[in-house]
Design an enzyme around this catalytic site. Structure first.
Site, PDB file in Angstrom:
ATOM      1  NE  ARG A  97     -21.915  61.373  24.991  1.00 24.95           N
ATOM      2  CZ  ARG A  97     -22.060  62.463  25.727  1.00 24.95           C
ATOM      3  NH1 ARG A  97     -22.935  63.382  25.385  1.00 24.95           N
ATOM      4  NH2 ARG A  97     -21.342  62.629  26.820  1.00 24.95           N
ATOM      5  CG  ASP A 153     -19.316  59.543  26.503  1.00 25.82           C
ATOM      6  OD1 ASP A 153     -18.582  59.742  25.534  1.00 25.82           O
ATOM      7  OD2 ASP A 153     -20.255  60.280  26.804  1.00 25.82           O
ATOM      8  N   GLY A 215     -16.989  71.464  29.146  1.00 22.10           N
ATOM      9  CA  GLY A 215     -18.318  71.993  28.857  1.00 22.10           C
ATOM     10  C   GLY A 215     -19.029  72.088  30.191  1.00 22.10           C
ATOM     11  CB  SER A 216     -22.568  72.218  31.276  1.00 25.02           C
ATOM     12  OG  SER A 216     -23.042  71.210  30.428  1.00 25.02           O
ATOM     13  N   GLY A 217     -20.334  69.719  31.562  1.00 24.35           N
ATOM     14  CA  GLY A 217     -19.656  68.587  32.197  1.00 24.35           C
ATOM     15  C   GLY A 217     -18.224  68.659  31.703  1.00 24.35           C
TER      16      GLY A 217
END
Length: 416
Positions: A97, A153, A215-217
């Protein structure tokens, strides 16, 4: 000879997750392993194989993502119970990724040529691409016979229209430096779209959803007729929603008032990775950690917040997400099949889902309180938490799986 398998690698700055899959359609999980806490020692190992789970604090000195990757591979290859993958020879592909893929609109096989292209993007996303590229380097040197494939991404968002991805700045400079909206979390959105379309029994190309990867991002994406038409992140993952340590969108001039060293190199820079003080402050020293002292959102999303700062952080996150839900509802002309919660917080925080749906009730959103409270079971990809079926868009929770999405597309595109 044992059948070959696929290895999916997902590297962040503080954790590395790897999953081995069978090379079949759809791929099946053989084993999962991750090292977390690389930046906050001691590092921890979590290892799952079938119903067996194992976790431990590691004595080994693991200070970089590639240390963690090498450790995980060694650990998995030497596990007598994991006979399917005993050495690199058992691997058909390694899927990586990569956050920023510039103008690539699909996955690519790593060659000298594509590898150098990736190095070019490193300046656009030094905080995000660096870990993945270090692991790709390791694979090229140490497992050169296994094909490495990168999944980006940003690729899912290549369909965003020109007027949405263009920043109103000098276009000559913008084009020369690749300055435009790219968007991220695309591997996750690809999984969410496919899973939701299947759940709703609709063709992907007729599916309209507002998807949130929180999420945290954190980001939100609007998908029209199966294509991303806008998303909250921009040139880098900093734009849009606040995160655990990211500010999200702010007045662009703020950072120059915050410090007169905004353009200088941050102490966090290394000889390989150049980060400005501005990037460091807005990516690493902001977000709900700056407000509350914790990066753990489950301590913030509680019925009785421990402090005003915790309540403020929760209210800010709700407000920013709500603004995008409203905007994206308009962009879809109200033709929304589902509003989807995904990502660690989206999947786990019943309070965040309840609060957002209550505040967006004018759009016809409503949820069943007890289904929402329970949340999805471990093996449930999609949970429908809607109430009043047929009156407004469905409200769904999707347990996204980036590693699986890479393996799935690897089998689809590169075959046996």
């Amino acid at each position: 000879m044992a059948p070959k398998s696929i290895l999916s690698v997902n590297a962040g700055s503080s954790s590395v997750k790897i999953t081995f899959y069978t090379l079949e359609r759809p791929p099946k999980v053989i084993a999962n392993a991750q090292v977390s806490g690389i930046t906050a020692p001691p590092p921890k190992l979590k290892y799952t194989r079938g119903s067996k789970e194992h976790s431990e604090e590691l004595k080994d000195r693991i200070s970089t993502p590639q240390d963690a990757f090498k450790f995980l591979l060694q650990r998995c290859f030497s596990d007598p119970d994991l006979s399917e993958v005993a050495s690199p020879e058992d691997l058909a592909y390694i899927c990586h990724r990569v956050v920023h893929g510039g103008d690539y609109n699909e996955s690519v096989v790593i060659t000298d040529d594509t590898y150098h292209q990736l190095e070019e993007f490193e300046n656009l996303a030094p905080l995000h691409n660096f870990s993945a590229l270090e692991i790709i380097r390791t694979c090229r040197q140490e497992i050169p016979n296994v094909r490495s494939i990168t999944f980006f991404d940003s690729a899912f968002h290549q369909t965003i229209p020109e007027h949405i991805k263009t920043y109103p700045i000098n276009q000559k400079i913008a084009r020369a430096n690749g300055l435009r909206k790219y968007g991220f979390h695309g591997i996750s959105y690809s999984f969410v779209l496919r899973s939701v379309a299947e759940f709703l029994n609709k063709p992907i190309e007729k599916t309209n959803i507002i998807a949130m990867h929180i999420g945290s991002g954190a980001s939100v994406c609007v998908i029209k007729d199966g294509k991303s038409v806008d998303t909250t992140m921009g040139l880098t993952p900093l734009a849009g929603l606040p995160g655990a340590t990211r500010s999200g969108s702010i007045d662009p001039s703020l950072v120059f008032h915050y410090t007169n060293e905004a353009g200088n190199l941050s102490p966090a820079s290394t000889s390989e990775m150049h980060i400005s003080t501005a990037e460091d402050i807005l990516n690493k020293q902001s977000g709900w950690k700056a407000l509350t002292g914790t990066t753990d959102f489950s301590k913030i999303a509680v019925e009785k917040p421990p402090s005003h700062a915790h309540k403020l952080a929760f209210d800010i996150v709700v407000d920013r997400i709500l603004g995008y839900i409203g905007s994206y509802f308009v962009k879809l002309d109200g033709q929304v099949d589902a509003v989807v919660f995904a990502g660690g917080i989206g999947e786990k925080s019943a309070l965040l889902r309840k609060t957002l749906v209550e505040q967006a009730r004018c759009l016809g959103l409503a949820i069943d309180p007890s289904t929402n409270e329970k949340g999805p079971t471990e093996d449930q990809t999609i949970l429908d938490i809607s109430k009043n079926e047929g009156k407004g868009p469905r409200v769904l929770v999707c347990q996204t799986d980036e590693q699986f999405e890479m393996a799935y597309n690897c089998v689809l595109k590169y075959g046996q």
